[in-house]
Design a protein around this motif. Structure first.
Motif, PDB file in Angstrom:
ATOM      1  N   SER A   1       0.882  -1.155   0.000  1.00  0.00           N
ATOM      2  CA  SER A   1       0.000   0.000   0.000  1.00  0.00           C
ATOM      3  C   SER A   1       0.925   1.212   0.000  1.00  0.00           C
ATOM      4  O   SER A   1       2.100   1.114   0.346  1.00  0.00           O
ATOM      5  N   TYR A   2       0.408   2.331  -0.420  1.00  0.00           N
ATOM      6  CA  TYR A   2       1.253   3.496  -0.615  1.00  0.00           C
ATOM      7  C   TYR A   2       0.618   4.728   0.006  1.00  0.00           C
ATOM      8  O   TYR A   2      -0.602   4.834   0.089  1.00  0.00           O
ATOM      9  N   ARG A   3       1.461   5.668   0.413  1.00  0.00           N
ATOM     10  CA  ARG A   3       1.030   6.983   0.851  1.00  0.00           C
ATOM     11  C   ARG A   3       1.457   7.982  -0.209  1.00  0.00           C
ATOM     12  O   ARG A   3       2.573   7.890  -0.732  1.00  0.00           O
ATOM     13  N   LEU A   4       0.601   8.920  -0.500  1.00  0.00           N
ATOM     14  CA  LEU A   4       0.997  10.046  -1.342  1.00  0.00           C
ATOM     15  C   LEU A   4       1.548  11.106  -0.404  1.00  0.00           C
ATOM     16  O   LEU A   4       0.871  11.531   0.529  1.00  0.00           O
ATOM     17  N   VAL A   5       2.795  11.508  -0.621  1.00  0.00           N
ATOM     18  CA  VAL A   5       3.448  12.454   0.275  1.00  0.00           C
ATOM     19  C   VAL A   5       4.070  13.603  -0.511  1.00  0.00           C
ATOM     20  O   VAL A   5       4.424  13.463  -1.676  1.00  0.00           O
ATOM     21  N   ALA A   6       4.183  14.742   0.164  1.00  0.00           N
ATOM     22  CA  ALA A   6       4.982  15.854  -0.325  1.00  0.00           C
ATOM     23  C   ALA A   6       6.345  15.704   0.343  1.00  0.00           C
ATOM     24  O   ALA A   6       6.431  15.579   1.565  1.00  0.00           O
ATOM     25  N   ILE A   7       7.401  15.675  -0.465  1.00  0.00           N
ATOM     26  CA  ILE A   7       8.726  15.361   0.052  1.00  0.00           C
ATOM     27  C   ILE A   7       9.777  16.149  -0.735  1.00  0.00           C
ATOM     28  O   ILE A   7       9.565  16.484  -1.909  1.00  0.00           O
TER      29      ILE A   7
END
Length: 77
Positions: free
Chosen positions: A17-23
């Protein structure tokens, strides 16, 4: 600091599963992120896409660049 919107992997072996992140674009894939913007579960047949659209629009207006995968997921959502 250049910001990217990209997926960070969570979950366990063979059950991703994945998280959408600002990085920061220079950080590792699963490194320290600025903000969680949503989640994506590829194993759910009905999509499994949950995004915070207002925060995504904010980061895009600030000049953040989405990865190719995130761009295609945003079109689906």
């Amino acid at each position: 600091m250049a910001v990217k919107l990209r997926l960070s992997r969570t979950g366990r072996t063979n059950k991703p599963s994945y998280r959408l992140v600002a990085i920061d674009e220079h950080k590792r894939r699963d490194g320290r992120f600025i903000e969680i913007l949503g989640s994506y579960d590829p194993l759910v047949k009905s999509g499994g896409i949950v995004f915070k659209k207002d925060r995504i629009n904010y980061w895009l207006s600030q000049g953040a660049k989405p990865s190719a995968t995130v761009e295609s997921l945003l079109k689906k959502a």
